[in-house]
Design a protein around this motif. Structure first.
Motif, PDB file in Angstrom:
ATOM      1  N   ALA A  24     -12.900  61.311  -1.211  1.00 46.01           N
ATOM      2  CA  ALA A  24     -11.584  61.542  -0.597  1.00 46.01           C
ATOM      3  C   ALA A  24     -10.436  61.203  -1.542  1.00 46.01           C
ATOM      4  CB  ALA A  24     -11.454  60.710   0.683  1.00 46.01           C
ATOM      5  N   PHE A  25     -10.773  60.682  -2.726  1.00 48.70           N
ATOM      6  CA  PHE A  25      -9.746  60.247  -3.683  1.00 48.70           C
ATOM      7  C   PHE A  25      -8.772  59.240  -3.071  1.00 48.70           C
ATOM      8  CE2 PHE A  25     -11.103  64.396  -5.486  1.00 48.70           C
ATOM      9  CZ  PHE A  25     -11.670  63.894  -6.650  1.00 48.70           C
ATOM     10  N   GLN A  26      -9.327  58.382  -2.183  1.00 46.31           N
ATOM     11  CA  GLN A  26      -8.571  57.213  -1.733  1.00 46.31           C
ATOM     12  C   GLN A  26      -8.975  56.059  -2.670  1.00 46.31           C
ATOM     13  OE1 GLN A  26      -6.163  57.312   0.960  1.00 46.31           O
ATOM     14  NE2 GLN A  26      -6.437  59.486   0.516  1.00 46.31           N
ATOM     15  N   ILE A  27      -8.897  54.822  -2.196  1.00 40.73           N
ATOM     16  CA  ILE A  27      -9.232  53.693  -3.074  1.00 40.73           C
ATOM     17  C   ILE A  27     -10.615  53.143  -2.733  1.00 40.73           C
ATOM     18  CG2 ILE A  27      -8.647  51.295  -3.610  1.00 40.73           C
ATOM     19  CD1 ILE A  27      -5.715  52.054  -3.458  1.00 40.73           C
ATOM     20  N   PRO A  28     -11.524  53.066  -3.708  1.00 36.59           N
ATOM     21  CA  PRO A  28     -12.824  52.432  -3.468  1.00 36.59           C
ATOM     22  C   PRO A  28     -12.637  50.910  -3.573  1.00 36.59           C
ATOM     23  CG  PRO A  28     -12.757  53.356  -5.690  1.00 36.59           C
ATOM     24  CD  PRO A  28     -11.389  53.552  -5.096  1.00 36.59           C
ATOM     25  N   PHE A  29     -12.467  50.275  -2.430  1.00 42.90           N
ATOM     26  CA  PHE A  29     -11.996  48.885  -2.447  1.00 42.90           C
ATOM     27  C   PHE A  29     -12.992  47.915  -3.062  1.00 42.90           C
ATOM     28  CE2 PHE A  29      -8.719  50.580   0.288  1.00 42.90           C
ATOM     29  CZ  PHE A  29      -7.624  49.894  -0.175  1.00 42.90           C
ATOM     30  N   ASP A  30     -14.304  48.168  -2.890  1.00 43.75           N
ATOM     31  CA  ASP A  30     -15.277  47.272  -3.515  1.00 43.75           C
ATOM     32  C   ASP A  30     -15.129  47.316  -5.039  1.00 43.75           C
ATOM     33  OD1 ASP A  30     -16.140  46.685  -1.035  1.00 43.75           O
ATOM     34  OD2 ASP A  30     -18.016  47.848  -1.155  1.00 43.75           O
ATOM     35  N   GLU A  31     -14.990  48.523  -5.521  1.00 36.74           N
ATOM     36  CA  GLU A  31     -14.833  48.693  -6.974  1.00 36.74           C
ATOM     37  C   GLU A  31     -13.540  48.037  -7.447  1.00 36.74           C
ATOM     38  OE1 GLU A  31     -17.007  50.030  -8.904  1.00 36.74           O
ATOM     39  OE2 GLU A  31     -18.150  51.579  -7.833  1.00 36.74           O
ATOM     40  N   LEU A  32     -12.480  48.179  -6.665  1.00 30.12           N
ATOM     41  CA  LEU A  32     -11.206  47.552  -7.039  1.00 30.12           C
ATOM     42  C   LEU A  32     -11.351  46.037  -7.064  1.00 30.12           C
ATOM     43  CD1 LEU A  32      -8.189  47.242  -7.564  1.00 30.12           C
ATOM     44  CD2 LEU A  32      -7.789  47.624  -5.114  1.00 30.12           C
ATOM     45  N   GLU A  33     -11.883  45.488  -5.975  1.00 29.25           N
ATOM     46  CA  GLU A  33     -11.948  44.033  -5.851  1.00 29.25           C
ATOM     47  C   GLU A  33     -12.753  43.430  -7.003  1.00 29.25           C
ATOM     48  OE1 GLU A  33     -12.786  42.763  -1.894  1.00 29.25           O
ATOM     49  OE2 GLU A  33     -12.538  40.638  -2.408  1.00 29.25           O
ATOM     50  N   ALA A  34     -13.801  44.135  -7.418  1.00 26.82           N
ATOM     51  CA  ALA A  34     -14.636  43.638  -8.510  1.00 26.82           C
ATOM     52  C   ALA A  34     -13.871  43.584  -9.829  1.00 26.82           C
ATOM     53  CB  ALA A  34     -15.867  44.525  -8.655  1.00 26.82           C
ATOM     54  N   ARG A  35     -12.750  44.283  -9.888  1.00 27.92           N
ATOM     55  CA  ARG A  35     -12.005  44.371 -11.154  1.00 27.92           C
ATOM     56  C   ARG A  35     -10.717  43.559 -11.152  1.00 27.92           C
ATOM     57  NH1 ARG A  35     -15.163  48.498 -10.531  1.00 27.92           N
ATOM     58  NH2 ARG A  35     -16.195  49.438 -12.343  1.00 27.92           N
ATOM     59  N   LEU A  36     -10.371  42.941 -10.043  1.00 25.61           N
ATOM     60  CA  LEU A  36      -9.179  42.075 -10.025  1.00 25.61           C
ATOM     61  C   LEU A  36      -9.560  40.713 -10.591  1.00 25.61           C
ATOM     62  CD1 LEU A  36      -7.735  42.983  -6.502  1.00 25.61           C
ATOM     63  CD2 LEU A  36      -6.875  43.733  -8.735  1.00 25.61           C
ATOM     64  N   THR A  37      -8.724  40.213 -11.475  1.00 23.97           N
ATOM     65  CA  THR A  37      -8.997  38.905 -12.096  1.00 23.97           C
ATOM     66  C   THR A  37      -7.675  38.147 -12.172  1.00 23.97           C
ATOM     67  OG1 THR A  37      -8.453  39.290 -14.428  1.00 23.97           O
ATOM     68  CG2 THR A  37     -10.571  40.181 -13.642  1.00 23.97           C
ATOM     69  N   PRO A  38      -7.741  36.866 -12.515  1.00 24.42           N
ATOM     70  CA  PRO A  38      -6.481  36.120 -12.695  1.00 24.42           C
ATOM     71  C   PRO A  38      -5.594  36.736 -13.762  1.00 24.42           C
ATOM     72  CG  PRO A  38      -8.333  34.600 -12.516  1.00 24.42           C
ATOM     73  CD  PRO A  38      -8.924  35.980 -12.600  1.00 24.42           C
ATOM     74  N   LYS A  39      -6.143  37.593 -14.623  1.00 28.83           N
ATOM     75  CA  LYS A  39      -5.332  38.252 -15.647  1.00 28.83           C
ATOM     76  C   LYS A  39      -4.623  39.508 -15.134  1.00 28.83           C
ATOM     77  CE  LYS A  39      -8.133  37.041 -19.723  1.00 28.83           C
ATOM     78  NZ  LYS A  39      -8.975  37.665 -20.757  1.00 28.83           N
ATOM     79  N   THR A  40      -4.932  39.919 -13.917  1.00 22.10           N
ATOM     80  CA  THR A  40      -4.328  41.150 -13.389  1.00 22.10           C
ATOM     81  C   THR A  40      -2.822  40.964 -13.214  1.00 22.10           C
ATOM     82  OG1 THR A  40      -6.369  41.598 -12.160  1.00 22.10           O
ATOM     83  CG2 THR A  40      -4.396  42.853 -11.532  1.00 22.10           C
ATOM     84  N   LYS A  41      -2.053  41.665 -14.007  1.00 24.32           N
ATOM     85  CA  LYS A  41      -0.601  41.577 -13.900  1.00 24.32           C
ATOM     86  C   LYS A  41      -0.063  42.645 -12.947  1.00 24.32           C
ATOM     87  CE  LYS A  41       2.019  39.288 -15.544  1.00 24.32           C
ATOM     88  NZ  LYS A  41       2.669  39.209 -16.824  1.00 24.32           N
ATOM     89  N   ALA A  42      -0.677  43.814 -12.989  1.00 21.95           N
ATOM     90  CA  ALA A  42      -0.125  44.929 -12.212  1.00 21.95           C
ATOM     91  C   ALA A  42      -1.199  45.974 -11.954  1.00 21.95           C
ATOM     92  CB  ALA A  42       1.039  45.559 -12.970  1.00 21.95           C
TER      93      ALA A  42
END
Lengths: 395, 395
Positions: free
Chosen positions: B154-172
């Motif tokens: 659906a070209f929405q957001i794959p939230f599991d994939e997103l969450e796995a990539r957020l880190t304390p270094k995520t600025k934006a």
């Protein structure tokens, strides 16, 4: 957390801007006609009529999808070719459109060139007095600005000082002739001596040293002064040009970089400028203004006001005994302050509602910059106030 | 010696540009009408008449010194205020002119925002399929792009994939809805879930995570789709807008950044964007076009051609059995390639003079982008050629 350097740049108070705003506040109190604001270097004469005529013609006759559409990143081929041929006719050069990269004005020309040329650790030489944004542009690339102190006798190049500052790390020099803020134009002798020195150092260091000619004031010159076209004297020259001053279009952001064929690694330098423009977010120079620049590239705004203002100020200062090197070009003059502390001098002038910018911001203390891009009437009315300022020092 | 990264960026061959140039070569051989070029995302409908009318009025009635003069760096105050009020009327927001920074288009908005926010070592999350220049812009700041793979259902957001990539270094994070190349529009449910997740992670990491909404396609939507205005769902949102697509002015380089008051460190973020714009050489957005944008900010080009083209392609592909998620907006559609290798599929299409861009360049293999910003006639004539392409896979 955020980028502290950028916050610093975004919040730094500009001395020039503060003076200008102070002038507006004073104008509300004492009347606009009693404030003698010489702070801003904003062209005061209108664009030549051909500019708006061209815009109207384009809007009437062009396909709007084409007119307002993307051009290729270096600019529309016909625009680049037209401007290259115009430079060739006027300067005796041999450029083609392929040597030109159209930009969003001189600042974009400089940042694209500097980001293309420089790596962290490189040094870029700048001559005082200098346009303060050079430091911002250079440091963004990770390179370091190396400042050559001013030759305050003539505002040419103090070659001993320069030579002492050239090192194997020297990637480039920025020259700005006619100069903001001194108005000085480098003589042919200066240019030839500079070219000789740089060729020597290139041979010594075994790598090119690029000369970046920042030339937005090329068309504003007086008394028959000519501005040597630097690519003809030194192969490794990039010319950064803007139509801001020649066509009185500073807000429209249109200019170009010339990378001559004879420049070392010419094709790579061009590619590096293009890559830098891309990384900085410059997609193309404004499309309609590219066409305007091509149509008007042999026009200039009417510079006679600046000539008259310069004459009045120079004659007045001579009579008053304010020492001042006569500028060959620009709409600035850069007299000495009447005390060594130019900031104190500027403050004293300010107490008379005379707004002039301290030279220390341009790396040249003991002087003030007077931007005479104002109605001549303001000059005439200001001269007695300058006399009052002189009297404060002679009482 | 020169900056190798910039040379790389300046010499890299763009797949899109190569396809476009191949199309021009083929047109010279087989005739323009027999080449079905869907490579470039260049608006094909003219700017609304009010654009050129405004330009002509400004040239006729304004003081040229003002019209073409510098504005303050963030833009002319009246322009910023007018556009802020227009956004408020249409989106129910509460901006003032002080929340807007006028820019030279979306690319300048993005580079100014990214350079203002990021420090080397930071991470910026991007969702596939994505506009490839994001990587260039992010890496210029010294930050790293972190790619979330596509939700191809659906070209929405794959939230599991997103969450796995957020880190304390995520600025934006950069979101682009309506999306180039998929045309997808994030649903309100997607936006709410994203906002919830980011708030959670902000609390966990103890610092803001900025959401950069890159929205040049906001006005090109179909079938009553609405595009949630992200600042209303998540405080730490910056909106990067451009008039390139809404007013069909891609060459004129005019847009803005919104930094809402509710954004964390709002004043500092605004200053950082301003400082970055300064360091990159953006003096001000083109002055006359600022006024045009303000005058025309509630206009759009006639988007009905895109709606019709989209309809024809979707219906045709359905009949032919080419799988395709119906795009909510933009002038792109992003069907699956009929073999897993989208580059091979694009080559096979090319052999039929059908020019479509492989999805792998957008971080989403197995798909191709079709830019349907072309005359409807080209779509009608292309459909039988698409059928031929399908037949090559079904023979």
């Amino acid at each position: 957390m955020l980028n502290e350097k950028m916050i610093g740049l975004g919040t730094a108070r500009s001395v020039i801007r503060e003076l200008f705003e102070y002038g507006n506040q004073r104008a509300a109190v004492v009347g606009r006609e009693n404030v003698f604001d010489f702070s801003l270097g904003n062209p005061s004469v209108p664009a030549p009529p051909k500019v708006n005529d061209t815009i109207n013609d384009l809007c009437r006759t062009s396909d709007p999808v084409q007119l307002h559409g993307y051009t290729s990143a270096p600019g529309a081929p016909a625009v680049r070719e037209t401007i290259a041929q115009s430079i060739n006719r006027r300067q005796g050069t041999h450029f083609t459109g392929d040597n030109l990269y159209m930009t969003c004005g001189a600042a974009a020309s400089l940042t694209s060139a500097l980001n293309g040329l420089c790596n962290p650790g490189d040094e870029v030489v700048v001559f005082a007095p200098y346009f303060p944004e050079y430091q911002v542009f250079i440091e963004h690339t990770g390179a370091e600005m190396v400042l050559v102190p001013a030759d305050v006798e003539a505002f040419q190049i103090p070659f001993d000082e320069l030579e002492a500052r050239l090192t194997p790390k020297t990637k480039a020099l920025i020259v700005n002739s006619p100069n903001n803020p001194s108005g000085a134009v480098y003589s042919e002798a200066t240019v030839e001596k500079l070219a000789d020195l740089l060729r020597l150092k290139e041979a010594e260091y075994g790598h090119p040293i690029y000369l970046i000619a920042d030339e937005p004031y090329r068309e504003i010159v007086f008394d028959g002064v000519t501005v040597p076209y630097l690519t003809k004297y030194y192969d490794d020259t990039l010319v950064c040009y803007s139509y801001s001053k020649s066509l009185s279009l500073p807000g429209e952001r249109i200019g170009y970089i010339v990378v001559p064929d004879e420049c070392a690694d010419s094709k790579l330098v061009f590619a590096a400028c293009a890559g830098a423009a891309r990384a900085l977010g410059y997609v193309c120079a404004p499309s309609m203004l590219q066409l305007v620049a091509a149509a008007c590239c042999e026009e200039t705004a009417d510079m006679s006001v600046y000539a008259e203002n310069r004459r009045l100020l120079l004659e007045g200062f001579k009579e008053m005994g304010i020492p001042c090197v006569a500028p060959g070009g620009t709409f600035y003059i850069f007299p000495q302050s009447l005390e060594p502390d130019d900031v104190a001098f500027s403050e004293k002038a300010k107490s008379l509602d005379l707004l002039v910018v301290p030279g220390s911001g341009f790396g040249c203390p003991g002087h003030v910059r007077i931007a005479h891009c104002v109605p001549t009437e303001r000059i005439q009315k200001a001269l007695p106030v300058f006399q009052k300022l002189v009297d404060l020092y002679r009482k």
